[in-house]
Design a protein around this motif. Structure first.
Motif, short mmCIF file in Angstrom:
data_model
loop_
_atom_site.label_atom_id
_atom_site.label_comp_id
_atom_site.label_asym_id
_atom_site.label_seq_id
_atom_site.Cartn_x
_atom_site.Cartn_y
_atom_site.Cartn_z
N ASP A 27 0.83 -1.19 0.00
CA ASP A 27 0.00 0.00 0.00
C ASP A 27 0.88 1.25 0.00
O ASP A 27 0.59 2.23 -0.69
CB ASP A 27 -0.94 -0.01 1.21
N HIS A 28 1.96 1.22 0.74
CA HIS A 28 2.90 2.36 0.77
C HIS A 28 3.50 2.56 -0.61
O HIS A 28 3.67 3.68 -1.07
CB HIS A 28 4.00 2.10 1.80
N HIS A 29 3.83 1.47 -1.29
CA HIS A 29 4.36 1.55 -2.66
C HIS A 29 3.36 2.23 -3.58
O HIS A 29 3.70 3.07 -4.39
CB HIS A 29 4.70 0.17 -3.21
N CYS A 30 2.09 1.88 -3.41
CA CYS A 30 1.04 2.43 -4.26
C CYS A 30 0.96 3.94 -4.09
O CYS A 30 0.77 4.68 -5.04
CB CYS A 30 -0.29 1.78 -3.90
N CYS A 31 1.12 4.40 -2.87
CA CYS A 31 1.01 5.84 -2.60
C CYS A 31 2.28 6.60 -2.95
O CYS A 31 2.22 7.77 -3.31
CB CYS A 31 0.67 6.05 -1.13
N ASP A 32 3.44 5.98 -2.82
CA ASP A 32 4.70 6.65 -3.13
C ASP A 32 5.68 5.66 -3.74
O ASP A 32 6.59 5.18 -3.09
CB ASP A 32 5.30 7.26 -1.86
#
Length: 120
Positions: A27-32
């Motif tokens: 999810d963190h990858h998706c956002c940044d």
């Protein structure tokens, strides 16, 4: 995302803390995506990412990878787990379709050449 757990049927039907941690990282990858090791040459060239998930249990990680990475994911597990994996994949079909990735459920028993041949 909807994930059915069946704890009374054993460990294969439960979420492990590592699964939820990995989903948080995805999810963190998706956002940044600039902070992720997944922003490799493969992703920079906009090619589809193909992922084989071994021992998928409930399918949470595979489903999350499909939705956050726009990936083609094959989730695999033993025969007694496949029905629940299929249930979870179908329960999330709308989310998967909206995000462009695909998920496939397959039987994979360790040491069984026929299973390996079937999944390619």
């Amino acid at each position: 995302m909807v994930i059915r757990q069946l704890p009374s049927q054993g460990l294969s039907f439960q979420l492990w803390p590592t699964a939820t941690t990995l989903v948080t990282l995805l999810d963190h990858h998706c956002c940044d995506p600039s902070n992720s090791p997944l922003s490799s040459t493969l992703l920079d060239q906009h090619r589809s990412l193909n992922i084989l998930k071994l021992g998928s249990r409930t399918g949470l990680v595979g489903i999350a990878a499909t939705t956050t990475l726009d990936a083609n994911v094959m989730v695999t597990d033993l025969p007694h787990v496949i029905t629940n994996l299929q249930f979870n994949a179908k329960a999330n079909a709308a989310v998967l379709a909206a995000n462009g990735g695909t998920i496939h459920v397959a039987l994979l028993r360790w040491g069984e050449a026929n299973d390996v041949n079937l999944i390619g």
